[in-house]
Design an enzyme around this catalytic site. Structure first.
Site, PDB file in Angstrom:
ATOM      1  N   VAL A  24       0.832  -1.212   0.000  1.00  0.00           N
ATOM      2  CA  VAL A  24       0.000   0.000   0.000  1.00  0.00           C
ATOM      3  C   VAL A  24       0.864   1.259   0.000  1.00  0.00           C
ATOM      4  O   VAL A  24       0.665   2.174  -0.812  1.00  0.00           O
ATOM      5  CB  VAL A  24      -0.964   0.002   1.214  1.00  0.00           C
ATOM      6  CG1 VAL A  24      -1.804   1.280   1.221  1.00  0.00           C
ATOM      7  CG2 VAL A  24      -1.870  -1.229   1.199  1.00  0.00           C
ATOM      8  N   GLY A  54     -11.026  -1.853   0.988  1.00  0.00           N
ATOM      9  CA  GLY A  54     -10.079  -1.306   0.002  1.00  0.00           C
ATOM     10  C   GLY A  54     -10.492   0.039  -0.562  1.00  0.00           C
ATOM     11  O   GLY A  54     -10.605   1.033   0.159  1.00  0.00           O
ATOM     12  N   GLU A  98      -3.085 -10.378   4.098  1.00  0.00           N
ATOM     13  CA  GLU A  98      -2.392  -9.734   5.222  1.00  0.00           C
ATOM     14  C   GLU A  98      -1.010 -10.362   5.387  1.00  0.00           C
ATOM     15  O   GLU A  98      -0.743 -11.449   4.863  1.00  0.00           O
ATOM     16  CB  GLU A  98      -3.205  -9.910   6.506  1.00  0.00           C
ATOM     17  CG  GLU A  98      -4.536  -9.200   6.491  1.00  0.00           C
ATOM     18  CD  GLU A  98      -4.403  -7.701   6.252  1.00  0.00           C
ATOM     19  OE1 GLU A  98      -3.739  -7.034   7.032  1.00  0.00           O
ATOM     20  OE2 GLU A  98      -4.957  -7.219   5.257  1.00  0.00           O
ATOM     21  N   LYS A 139     -13.192  -5.534  10.301  1.00  0.00           N
ATOM     22  CA  LYS A 139     -13.950  -4.602   9.449  1.00  0.00           C
ATOM     23  C   LYS A 139     -15.405  -4.537   9.896  1.00  0.00           C
ATOM     24  O   LYS A 139     -16.009  -3.459   9.914  1.00  0.00           O
ATOM     25  CB  LYS A 139     -13.835  -5.039   7.988  1.00  0.00           C
ATOM     26  CG  LYS A 139     -12.418  -4.855   7.435  1.00  0.00           C
ATOM     27  CD  LYS A 139     -12.221  -5.626   6.148  1.00  0.00           C
ATOM     28  CE  LYS A 139     -10.850  -5.365   5.544  1.00  0.00           C
ATOM     29  NZ  LYS A 139     -10.500  -6.286   4.462  1.00  0.00           N
TER      30      LYS A 139
HETATM   31  P1  NDP Z   1       3.221  -4.742   3.636  1.00  0.00           P
HETATM   32  O1  NDP Z   1       3.670  -5.857   4.496  1.00  0.00           O
HETATM   33  O2  NDP Z   1       3.328  -4.878   2.172  1.00  0.00           O
HETATM   34  O3  NDP Z   1       4.029  -3.403   4.049  1.00  0.00           O
HETATM   35  C1  NDP Z   1       4.317  -3.087   5.378  1.00  0.00           C
HETATM   36  C2  NDP Z   1       5.351  -1.983   5.375  1.00  0.00           C
HETATM   37  O4  NDP Z   1       5.611  -1.603   6.726  1.00  0.00           O
HETATM   38  C3  NDP Z   1       6.689  -2.362   4.775  1.00  0.00           C
HETATM   39  O5  NDP Z   1       7.194  -1.309   4.002  1.00  0.00           O
HETATM   40  C4  NDP Z   1       7.583  -2.589   5.997  1.00  0.00           C
HETATM   41  O6  NDP Z   1       8.946  -2.278   5.752  1.00  0.00           O
HETATM   42  C5  NDP Z   1       7.023  -1.574   6.943  1.00  0.00           C
HETATM   43  N1  NDP Z   1       7.279  -1.900   8.344  1.00  0.00           N
HETATM   44  C6  NDP Z   1       7.022  -3.052   8.994  1.00  0.00           C
HETATM   45  N2  NDP Z   1       7.382  -2.950  10.287  1.00  0.00           N
HETATM   46  C7  NDP Z   1       7.882  -1.702  10.442  1.00  0.00           C
HETATM   47  C8  NDP Z   1       8.420  -0.992  11.539  1.00  0.00           C
HETATM   48  N3  NDP Z   1       8.513  -1.559  12.745  1.00  0.00           N
HETATM   49  N4  NDP Z   1       8.843   0.284  11.341  1.00  0.00           N
HETATM   50  C9  NDP Z   1       8.754   0.857  10.122  1.00  0.00           C
HETATM   51  N5  NDP Z   1       8.238   0.219   9.038  1.00  0.00           N
HETATM   52  C10 NDP Z   1       7.813  -1.030   9.205  1.00  0.00           C
HETATM   53  O7  NDP Z   1       1.711  -4.410   4.092  1.00  0.00           O
HETATM   54  P2  NDP Z   1       0.557  -3.772   3.214  1.00  0.00           P
HETATM   55  O8  NDP Z   1       1.057  -2.585   2.509  1.00  0.00           O
HETATM   56  O9  NDP Z   1      -0.137  -4.838   2.450  1.00  0.00           O
HETATM   57  O10 NDP Z   1      -0.486  -3.348   4.359  1.00  0.00           O
HETATM   58  C11 NDP Z   1      -0.251  -2.217   5.151  1.00  0.00           C
HETATM   59  C12 NDP Z   1      -1.521  -1.893   5.934  1.00  0.00           C
HETATM   60  O11 NDP Z   1      -2.590  -1.660   5.018  1.00  0.00           O
HETATM   61  C13 NDP Z   1      -2.010  -3.014   6.860  1.00  0.00           C
HETATM   62  O12 NDP Z   1      -2.620  -2.433   7.984  1.00  0.00           O
HETATM   63  C14 NDP Z   1      -3.076  -3.708   6.017  1.00  0.00           C
HETATM   64  O13 NDP Z   1      -4.031  -4.369   6.793  1.00  0.00           O
HETATM   65  C15 NDP Z   1      -3.677  -2.519   5.318  1.00  0.00           C
HETATM   66  N6  NDP Z   1      -4.375  -2.817   4.080  1.00  0.00           N
HETATM   67  C16 NDP Z   1      -3.774  -3.572   3.120  1.00  0.00           C
HETATM   68  C17 NDP Z   1      -4.433  -3.837   1.941  1.00  0.00           C
HETATM   69  C18 NDP Z   1      -3.819  -4.671   0.874  1.00  0.00           C
HETATM   70  O14 NDP Z   1      -4.547  -4.998  -0.087  1.00  0.00           O
HETATM   71  N7  NDP Z   1      -2.566  -5.041   0.953  1.00  0.00           N
HETATM   72  C19 NDP Z   1      -5.782  -3.321   1.708  1.00  0.00           C
HETATM   73  C20 NDP Z   1      -6.331  -2.528   2.786  1.00  0.00           C
HETATM   74  C21 NDP Z   1      -5.635  -2.290   3.926  1.00  0.00           C
HETATM   75  P3  NDP Z   1       9.835  -3.094   4.678  1.00  0.00           P
HETATM   76  O15 NDP Z   1       9.325  -2.657   3.323  1.00  0.00           O
HETATM   77  O16 NDP Z   1      11.198  -2.640   4.936  1.00  0.00           O
HETATM   78  O17 NDP Z   1       9.554  -4.539   4.938  1.00  0.00           O
HETATM   79  N1  HSE Z   2      -6.186  -8.676   3.330  1.00  0.00           N
HETATM   80  C1  HSE Z   2      -7.263  -7.773   3.077  1.00  0.00           C
HETATM   81  C2  HSE Z   2      -8.235  -8.416   2.124  1.00  0.00           C
HETATM   82  C3  HSE Z   2      -6.737  -6.492   2.493  1.00  0.00           C
HETATM   83  O1  HSE Z   2      -7.879  -9.413   1.496  1.00  0.00           O
HETATM   84  O2  HSE Z   2      -9.359  -7.939   2.016  1.00  0.00           O
HETATM   85  C4  HSE Z   2      -7.815  -5.447   2.318  1.00  0.00           C
HETATM   86  O3  HSE Z   2      -8.306  -4.999   3.543  1.00  0.00           O
END
Ligand code: NDP
Ligand code: HSE
Length: 429
Positions: free
Chosen positions: A16, A135, A191, A206
């Site tokens: 994201v 989303g 996730e 949710k």
């Molecule tokens: P990712 O695992 O792809 O990304 C997580 C990011 O957080 C990475 O860049 C990671 O760093 C960084 N990170 C992890 N731990 C730390 C820390 N302690 N300090 C600083 N940075 C940190 O997750 P997503 O992008 O998929 O999801 C992010 C959020 O969005 C979650 O809450 C998820 O539930 C929500 N979400 C996700 C959706 C999806 O479709 N993926 C849809 C809707 C909501 P590094 O890159 O170095 O590993």
């Molecule tokens: N893991 C979540 C899903 C991301 O599959 O719907 C969006 O919230």
């Protein structure tokens, strides 16, 4: 337009976060025009600083997220790390150091939303989280703002993209569970720990958020009844097809008929193929909202993935930046109704029960008697038998979950019932 830019700290640059950064950069001029001031990416906190991140100035990357949110010149913190800690502490620290917050973190909002809203209020800052539910689909803002003058009675829908992707693949291509989960993970839908998706925790978070906003009541994660989809089998899909149904993982939040309580639940359910939710494919989500004055509204769109989720994050970012420039804050938590959340036993719906029984005289009557003794009325029965064993499929009329639970417990005690192969709720009729 004001020339001093609004400074944004991005916490997390994964599926994201990387899309949020990309859109902030490529649409910078449009965003500035819509907000009335330029927005500047002031820092990006990650776990692995050496990872190559396209389009991100390496000078902005840090592993010290705490120092970033404590800088004092940050206007908005965008939290897309996920999980409870360090996200929670970073968000409260951000408020204390003068920033508003946009988050996509449903797990955290469902668990600690009340405390986080209180922290935002204490510092007169915004906490927005449109991306946390479904989303790209605008759902939080319509419930919180557009429907603020109406009375919402029901929210029902598909709110997890990963599980919808898996169930859709199992149904339409006959793909195996693991194969479909691996694909959903590779596409960035799942996730960090996909157990949250397949065991229904993500959808339950949710549902808690949606029920809280819809009913102006605090609904905790523990208040949401939860069943995942890992036990759904090809045989369940075959049974569903025979009934003209398919299977979806649904989130259902309802106000009781007397208006005095609410329920929230997440579980797989059979729904008729004629129902619009049956045609929600892949990682799409769809949510019906039923309210007193508006009637039935349907929200549909991509429920997961980097770019769709970033769209919702950016929408919040623009709203929060506009508030900031106007010296205002948006709506906070509304929990004044404080309705009790009833247990799952009070929920009334229909059931599809598949039993393995002995194929001999009197068995059907015995089974029917158990249903009658528990006040559960049978709608249809289908039996197919071979070699002294039979499979019995019973579909009930509407009954309470407590009554159905008692029925199943009693059925398990019958010598002629070899096993209860599956129990599935039937919704959407
Ligand atoms: P990712 O695992 O792809 O990304 C997580 C990011 O957080 C990475 O860049 C990671 O760093 C960084 N990170 C992890 N731990 C730390 C820390 N302690 N300090 C600083 N940075 C940190 O997750 P997503 O992008 O998929 O999801 C992010 C959020 O969005 C979650 O809450 C998820 O539930 C929500 N979400 C996700 C959706 C999806 O479709 N993926 C849809 C809707 C909501 P590094 O890159 O170095 O590993
Ligand atoms: N893991 C979540 C899903 C991301 O599959 O719907 C969006 O919230």
């Amino acid at each position: 337009m004001r020339t001093r830019p609004l400074k944004v700290a991005l916490l997390g640059c994964g599926v994201v976060g990387s899309e949020v950064a990309r859109i902030m950069t490529t649409h910078a001029a449009d965003l500035a025009a819509r907000i009335g001031a330029p927005v500047e990416l002031a820092g990006v906190a990650v776990r692995r600083p050496d990872k190559v991140r396209e389009g991100i100035d390496p000078a902005l990357v840090t592993t010290d997220a705490t120092a970033l949110v404590k800088r004092g010149d940050i206007d908005v913190v965008v939290e897309v790390i996920g999980g409870i800690e360090p996200a929670r502490t970073l968000i409260t620290t951000a408020f204390a150091h003068g920033a508003s917050v946009v988050s996509a973190n449903k797990a955290l909002i469902a668990q600690d939303g009340a405390a986080l809203h209180a922290a935002a209020d204490e510092h007169s800052k915004d906490l927005y989280y449109e991306a946390a539910v479904a989303g790209a689909i605008p759902l939080i803002r319509p419930l919180r703002e557009s429907l603020a003058g109406d009375k919402v009675n029901r929210v029902l829908g598909i709110v997890n993209g990963t599980t919808n992707f898996i169930l859709d693949a199992m149904d339409t291509t006959g793909a195996g569970y693991q194969e479909a989960l691996d694909e959903a993970t590779a596409l960035g839908y799942a996730e960090a720990d996909p157990t949250a998706d397949v065991e229904g925790f993500d959808a339950a978070a949710k549902a808690a958020i949606l029920a809280g906003i819809a009913f102006h009541t605090r609904v905790r994660l523990d208040d949401v009844y939860r069943e995942g989809m890992t036990e759904v089998t090809a045989a369940d899909f075959a049974s569903a097809k025979e009934m003209g149904c398919t299977i979806k993982l649904l989130a259902i939040c309802e106000r009781a008929a007397d208006g005095g309580s609410v329920t929230a639940r997440v579980h797989p359910a059979m729904i008729p193929l004629s129902h619009p939710l049956a045609n929600v494919r892949e990682a799409y989500n769809a949510v019906f909202v039923e309210s007193e004055a508006a009637g039935q509204l349907m929200f549909y769109g991509p429920g997961a993935g980097g770019s769709p989720t970033a769209s919702a994050v950016l929408g919040d970012l623009v709203a929060v930046c506009r508030n900031r420039i106007g010296g205002a804050t948006g709506p906070g938590e509304s929990a004044y109704a404080a309705l009790p959340v009833s247990p799952m036993g009070d929920v009334v719906t229909r059931y599809h029960i598949s039993l393995d029984v002995a194929d001999k005289p009197g068995v059907l009557a015995q089974v029917a008697t158990v249903f009658a003794e528990h006040g559960v009325s049978i709608d249809t029965v289908r039996q197919s038998g071979k070699d002294g064993e039979a499979s019995l499929v019973v579909v009930t009329h509407r009954a309470s979950d407590a009554a159905l639970g008692g029925t199943v417990e009693a059925l398990r005690k019958l010598d002629t019932v070899r096993g209860v192969a599956s129990i599935m709720r039937v919704e959407g009729e």
